[in-house]
Design a protein around this motif. Sequence first.
Motif, PDB file in Angstrom:
ATOM      1  N   LEU A  56      68.267  19.207  62.037  1.00 23.59           N
ATOM      2  CA  LEU A  56      67.545  19.992  63.037  1.00 23.59           C
ATOM      3  C   LEU A  56      66.253  19.308  63.463  1.00 23.59           C
ATOM      4  O   LEU A  56      65.821  19.463  64.603  1.00 23.59           O
ATOM      5  N   SER A  57      65.637  18.563  62.552  1.00 25.79           N
ATOM      6  CA  SER A  57      64.383  17.902  62.917  1.00 25.79           C
ATOM      7  C   SER A  57      64.631  16.789  63.927  1.00 25.79           C
ATOM      8  O   SER A  57      65.762  16.349  64.126  1.00 25.79           O
ATOM      9  N   PHE A  58      63.558  16.351  64.559  1.00 29.51           N
ATOM     10  CA  PHE A  58      63.641  15.365  65.647  1.00 29.51           C
ATOM     11  C   PHE A  58      64.617  15.833  66.723  1.00 29.51           C
ATOM     12  O   PHE A  58      65.465  15.081  67.196  1.00 29.51           O
ATOM     13  N   CYS A  59      64.499  17.098  67.092  1.00 30.23           N
ATOM     14  CA  CYS A  59      65.300  17.686  68.173  1.00 30.23           C
ATOM     15  C   CYS A  59      66.807  17.600  67.918  1.00 30.23           C
ATOM     16  O   CYS A  59      67.594  17.338  68.829  1.00 30.23           O
ATOM     17  N   GLY A  60      67.200  17.828  66.688  1.00 33.75           N
ATOM     18  CA  GLY A  60      68.626  17.828  66.359  1.00 33.75           C
ATOM     19  C   GLY A  60      69.226  16.447  66.194  1.00 33.75           C
ATOM     20  O   GLY A  60      70.438  16.276  66.339  1.00 33.75           O
ATOM     21  N   SER A  61      68.412  15.480  65.859  1.00 30.48           N
ATOM     22  CA  SER A  61      68.892  14.101  65.735  1.00 30.48           C
ATOM     23  C   SER A  61      69.715  13.882  64.466  1.00 30.48           C
ATOM     24  O   SER A  61      69.534  14.549  63.457  1.00 30.48           O
ATOM     25  N   LYS A  98      68.573   8.723  64.809  1.00 28.44           N
ATOM     26  CA  LYS A  98      67.134   8.624  65.065  1.00 28.44           C
ATOM     27  C   LYS A  98      66.464   7.735  64.016  1.00 28.44           C
ATOM     28  O   LYS A  98      65.506   7.039  64.311  1.00 28.44           O
TER      29      LYS A  98
END
Length: 133
Positions: A56-61, A98
């Motif tokens: 979920l972090s980095f916009c779902g990366s 990412k």
Amino acid sequence: MLAEDTIPPQREAPPDDPRYRAAFEAIDADPNQRLIAAELCGRVVGTMQLSFLPGLSFCGSWRGLIEAVRIAPDLRGQRLGEQMILWAVDQCRARDCKLVQLTSSASRTAAHRFYARLGFVQSHVGMKLHLRD
């Protein structure tokens, strides 16, 4: 190579332990998991596991996770590990990850220098909770 690892001692079971077969089958069935064996002149000289993890972090990366990196002891220092890690990073780029992450035992200071030389930075403190032997 995994069975020869002494950090921590007695971590692994004999190679014919059925738990290894079950783990291999689970990994093989998951398209986000890869077991890598590096071969030189018909001999396995390196291994690692490469996992692709959604997040979920980095916009779902997505992120790549490198684990269980091993190089045959008599071939260390010949840049085989470097080739394997750079190949894994390329695989993560191809999957549009990412970032690539890994962990290394705190006592493996030579490995830490190796990963730093390849551009990895120590950014977090890792913790584990062992649930069973």
